[in-house]
Write an enzyme that holds these catalytic residues in place. Structure first.
Site: not given
Ligand SMILES: *[C@@H]1O[C@H](CO)[C@@H](O)[C@H](O)[C@H]1NC(C)=O
Ligand SMILES: *[C@@H]1O[C@H](CO)[C@@H](O)[C@H](O)[C@H]1NC(C)=O
Ligand SMILES: *[C@@H]1O[C@H](CO)[C@@H](O)[C@H](O)[C@H]1NC(C)=O
Ligand SMILES: *[C@@H]1O[C@H](CO)[C@@H](O)[C@H](O)[C@H]1NC(C)=O
Ligand SMILES: *[C@@H]1O[C@H](CO)[C@@H](O)[C@H](O)[C@H]1NC(C)=O
Ligand SMILES: *[C@@H]1O[C@H](CO)[C@@H](O)[C@H](O)[C@H]1NC(C)=O
Ligand SMILES: *[C@@H]1O[C@H](CO)[C@@H](O)[C@H](O)[C@H]1NC(C)=O
Ligand SMILES: [Zn+2]
Length: 923
Positions: A61, A63, A185, A431
């Site tokens: 994941h 970001d 997420d 996000h």
């Protein structure tokens, strides 16, 4: 060519092939033929029908900015902040995939993949293409980033998805098209996102976070996988999306994390050595309990920025698969395999079951009783506004790129482009970007990237405007009109103003410019006088009388109580309705963690007031009024850090409340969350409405969730919802709608009341990872950030309220004014129900167009009807030579778009096998 927009709230994309502006050499009309290719799912490992199949999904994941900037994450810079380097992850994973053809990996964030791809050799690119073609490397989601769902606007989300998916299609063709949307997420999930994903052709959607009470209930009822019916307007299955909740957020099961960042024991499988642990690992694995409906289970093997040394993961996963499956010879019925979300989804589809139906959304998100993630709906209000107006400017920039043609990119003002702002906007949808949950230095980086994008677009816009107007006089942009600063207009005796309206219909919108002096004559392009007022020094009267202060314009009447200086009523003169209405500012005392029930404090993510009663900033406002033929306004001062201008324009159907808040004082060592609250005589019965990503409206009921019996544990924070563009309360007679100029959080705590959080200044970190208190300061605002914004209030009968708030919400951030337009890119205005969502150069001779039906089913008698638009006659300067229809994200031709069909449960019965691994093991 007639493009029929069949349904309310639908949006369609068209690629206009072979279009030309008149000054181009006309193109030969080409009939483009597309091979119809039969496309199945990528090569998935075989599963065993009689067994419980455990799909191991190796993933990372990444970001697109959070604790570090997107570029720092890519290179692995500043590992002192967080050890994370995406370039190494991709290097390492590709290397490991090549070592064993059974291995699989999924990749999500195209912003990173694109950076990596550019740096690879042809050989490496070919190798990766091969991995993609064989289904060993699979793209999921595939947008530029994994967007936030609470604070984004659909228009920007569609753009960022389009950009990422286009890169994948251009680079990998069909095999690069993600089948699955993957939002593991984001902190709660919006219905409009699900609707968009369905219209983008995704077959399914997986996520990790939902309210802990909802999850517990779904686990018991075996409803962690469902069919989300994401629109009230689109005919099923247009907006139906199969949705699955991942078993452990997006992390591996406890004890099975083999990344270099984890401490779990590796599989030690040499029986000659002392610490042989295969039996132990296999036993622990077979005792993981997961409750799902089919004999398939997904396990996310990875987490934040993992796989930088992918050998660690794969070496242990290879062994796990080997040793667990070996038990089958001894009667175990558990089958473990390398898999991907789309392979897992395919098995669920094959199961041919019916699935529970979901109609509302997944907001707000709480991870325990006092931990509601409702603060980030408002966090970093200035960034949220900057992101929103940047979207508006990007749409203008893209339109002018089409209208200007090649001269827009290289003209008298130099080289301009829309690409830079497109990328900056795409990254800002992440996000931890527009959500406001990043570190301060990362927020600064997002803003800097946007500013750089603006600069590139400004050159493009200047080139086009000079080409369209035939004048290459220098142009300046008034970028600080929000604080009434524009050096050119303040110092020039004579100047002209270009105003561009990117909406496909005329709007009437006041333009305010700061000037020096009072003697100005204003005329339009043809020399005709324009109705205007120079306001700065024309304070007409300061009211001190005890009578009420009343403003009347064409459509509205507003009264103020002269004793308090507060708003006291609002009337719609057309419909002859009046409500009592007051408005004031309050602050919540933020939890500091010293609380007996929970140590949770308010922070960037979490809103937790330490009392349910907010403190009034001042019961009265000092006021001044100003009236002229254009505008009537009351200026209110509540405190040295809170003021407001209430404006009523001649022809406006909305009352404007321009609030200014900050610097929020913290000398008393208390964090503060500042709200504007409207209190009206409307009998709203515990119900209010908020939009989903700027489109359809959802009903919200106090202390209630449509799909489970809520135990409310936070009376304020647990009743807050995201507001992206509007919210309203209503009763049988009256509807009061507030249109906002950015995303904010809000609630209706008392009947007739609507509160919207404007600003937050907090002294503690809320322990969700960002590691900083939300306490924004800068060189310009050393005492703390000052924020200014607008709320537009309208009052209507509920049946016709949408006719006002739909156009208003677009104008609040996309409008320019237009009298007699000197130039229009359109041949005729579009019908009021149709919004020109996208006009964007696609290839040298094709343009991407999106038209949107902007009314929700049955919200407007007049406008919630199908509309027909003549695409051939849309543009004034372009000849349409051919049109191809595409899906919403423009990565698939409409006629090739086939999605898996899913059946919804009719009743509420819950069948299904008990899918505990232990139930299948022979141990
Ligand atoms: C996807 O890319 C392929 C070539 O890579 C191209 O032929 C096709 O037209 C593209 N599809 C769309 C919808 O743009
Ligand atoms: C299967 O069971 C036999 C007898 O209990 C044992 O010897 C053997 O090691 C087991 N096989 C595995 C793979 O555990
Ligand atoms: C799916 O189930 C239905 C009954 O619900 C049945 O009629 C149909 O044949 C099944 N389809 C397949 C492919 O098994
Ligand atoms: C405004 O005009 C006055 C008088 O002409 C001049 O002295 C002053 O410098 C001007 N202010 C600005 C900001 O240009
Ligand atoms: C805010 O809460 C703190 C405790 O965190 C308390 O000491 C303080 O008095 C409260 N402020 C007001 C204005 O009530
Ligand atoms: C809690 O109270 C103590 C003492 O009253 C104070 O020092 C501290 O800053 C407060 N907040 C937290 C989060 O501990
Ligand atoms: C005004 O807009 C600029 C960007 O154009 C932004 O940097 C600034 O923070 C804004 N000021 C306020 C008070 O909102
Ligand atoms: Zn994340």
């Amino acid at each position: 060519m007639i493009g029929k927009i069949h349904k309310q709230m639908s949006h369609d994309s068209w690629l206009f092939s072979k279009m030309a502006t008149p000054e181009y050499t006309p193109f030969v009309f080409l009939l483009l033929l597309f091979q119809s290719s039969v496309w199945g799912f990528p090569s998935c490992h075989a599963t065993k029908p009689g067994m419980l199949n455990v799909h191991l999904v190796p993933h990372t994941h990444d970001d697109v900015g959070w604790l570090k900037t997107v570029d720092q994450y890519f290179y692995g810079d500043r590992n002192d902040i967080q050890h994370a380097g995406v370039q190494y992850i991709l290097d390492s994973v590709v290397d490991q995939l090549l070592k064993n053809p059974d291995r699989r990996f999924i990749y999500v964030e195209t912003a990173f993949f694109y950076r990596w791809w550019k740096q690879q050799t042809d050989d490496m690119q070919n190798t990766v293409k091969q991995l993609v073609n064989e289904g060993r490397l699979e793209f999921v989601n595939g947008g530029w980033c994994m967007s936030d769902e609470a604070t984004t606007h659909y228009s920007a989300v569609i753009d960022q998805m389009t950009m990422g998916l286009r890169f994948l299609n251009d680079t990998f063709g069909h095999c690069g098209r993600p089948r699955v949307a993957w939002h593991i997420d984001p902190f709660g999930h919006a219905r409009e996102h699900a609707s968009m994903f369905a219209q983008m052709g995704y077959d399914g959607f997986f996520f990790g976070r939902l309210d802990y009470q909802d999850r517990n209930r779904r686990m018991v009822a075996r409803e962690q996988e469902m069919l989300w019916r994401a629109s009230e307007s689109l005919t099923p299955p247009m907006a139906d999306l199969f949705t699955g909740i991942l078993p452990n957020g997006y992390n591996p099961p406890e004890g099975f994390c083999w990344d270099q960042s984890c401490d779990d024991p590796p599989i030690r499988d040499d029986p000659d050595l002392e610490d042989y642990n295969v039996d132990d690992v296999v036993t622990r694995f077979l005792h993981i309990a997961l409750v799902y409906k089919t004999n398939h289970i997904i396990m996310t093997m990875g987490s934040d920025f993992q796989y930088e040394n992918a050998n660690l993961w794969y070496k242990n996963l290879d062994k796990l698969i080997r040793y667990v499956n070996q038990m089958q010879s001894n009667g175990s019925e558990v089958n473990v395999l390398y898999s991907t979300p789309s392979c897992y989804l395919q098995e669920l589809h094959r199961a041919n079951l019916t699935w529970p139906l979901k109609g509302d959304d997944f907001f707000p998100y709480a991870d325990s009783a006092h931990d509601f993630w409702t603060g980030y709906f408002t966090s970093r209000p200035a960034l949220k506004r900057y992101e929103r107006i940047s979207n508006s400017y990007l749409q203008t920039c893209k339109q002018l790129e089409v209208l200007g043609g090649p001269i827009s990119r290289k003209g008298p003002f130099g080289a301009g482009d829309s690409e830079t702002l497109k990328k900056a906007m795409a990254v800002a949808q992440h996000h931890d970007a527009v959500s406001g949950t990043e570190k301060q230095h990362v927020a600064n980086d997002y803003a800097r990237k946007l500013a750089n994008g603006w600069a590139h677009c400004q050159v493009l816009v200047s080139n086009t405007l000079s080409s369209l107007s035939g004048s290459s006089a220098p142009r300046v942009y008034c970028e600080h009109l929000n604080i009434s600063v524009c050096p050119l207009t303040e110092t020039s005796k004579k100047f002209s103003v270009n105003v561009y309206n990117p909406l496909a219909r005329p709007v009437s919108w006041p333009v305010r410019l700061p000037v020096n002096g009072t003697a100005y004559r204003i005329s339009d392009a043809k020399g005709k006088a324009v109705d205007s007022q120079v306001g700065l020094s024309v304070l007409i009267m300061v009211v001190i009388c005890r009578c009420s202060i009343t403003f009347v314009m064409t459509f509205l009447r507003v009264t103020f109580d002269p004793e308090t200086g507060l708003l006291s009523s609002l009337s719609n003169l057309e419909t002859q309705q009046t409500v009592k209405l007051s408005q004031n500012f309050y602050w919540y005392n933020a939890s500091d963690g010293n609380n007996s029930e929970s140590i949770q404090m308010s922070g960037a993510y979490i809103f937790r007031p330490n009392t349910s009663t907010p403190f009034i900033i001042s019961k009265t406002a000092k006021i001044e009024t100003l009236q002229n033929s254009v505008v009537q306004e009351v200026r209110q001062w509540f405190s040295p850090w809170v003021s407001q201008v209430v404006r009523l324009y001649t022809d406006s159907r909305a009352l404007e409340l321009e609030w200014t808040v900050g610097p929020v004082p913290i000398g008393d060592d208390l964090g503060k969350e500042v709200i504007s609250r409207l209190d009206s005589s409307i009998n709203s019965s515990g119900v209010f409405y908020t939009d989903s990503n700027g489109r359809e409206m959802l009903q919200r009921r106090k202390d209630y969730r449509p799909t489970w019996n809520l135990r409310q544990s936070e009376p304020i924070a647990g009743n807050y919802y995201p507001i992206n563009s509007r919210a309203y309360i209503k009763d049988d007679k009256d509807q009061l709608t507030v249109v906002t100029d950015r995303s904010q959080g809000g609630g209706s705590i008392q009947d007739g009341s609507l509160e919207i959080m404007l600003h937050r200044r907090l002294l503690y970190d809320d322990v969700r990872g960002v590691g900083e208190p939300l306490n924004e300061m800068s060189d310009i605002y050393p005492e703390g950030l000052v924020v200014r914004g607008r709320h537009l209030l309208s009052l209507s009968p509920p049946a016709t309220a949408a006719d006002t708030h739909r156009p208003l919400a677009q104008e609040v951030y996309q409008a320019g004014g237009e009298r007699e337009p000197i130039f229009s890119g359109l041949q005729a205005v579009l019908p009021p129900a149709v919004h020109l969502l996208t006009v964007s150069q696609w290839d040298q001779d094709t343009v991407l167009l999106r038209l949107e039906h902007q009314y929700q089913a049955s919200e407007s008698k007049e406008h919630s009807q199908p509309v027909t638009v003549n695409l051939q006659k849309l543009f004034s300067t372009l000849d349409v030579l051919g049109v191809s229809e595409m899906n919403l994200s423009a990565n698939q031709w409409k006629d090739e778009m086939t999605r898996l069909d899913w059946k919804a449960e009719s009743g509420t019965h819950h069948t299904g096998v008990t899918n505990q691994l232990s139930a299948y093991s022979a141990l």
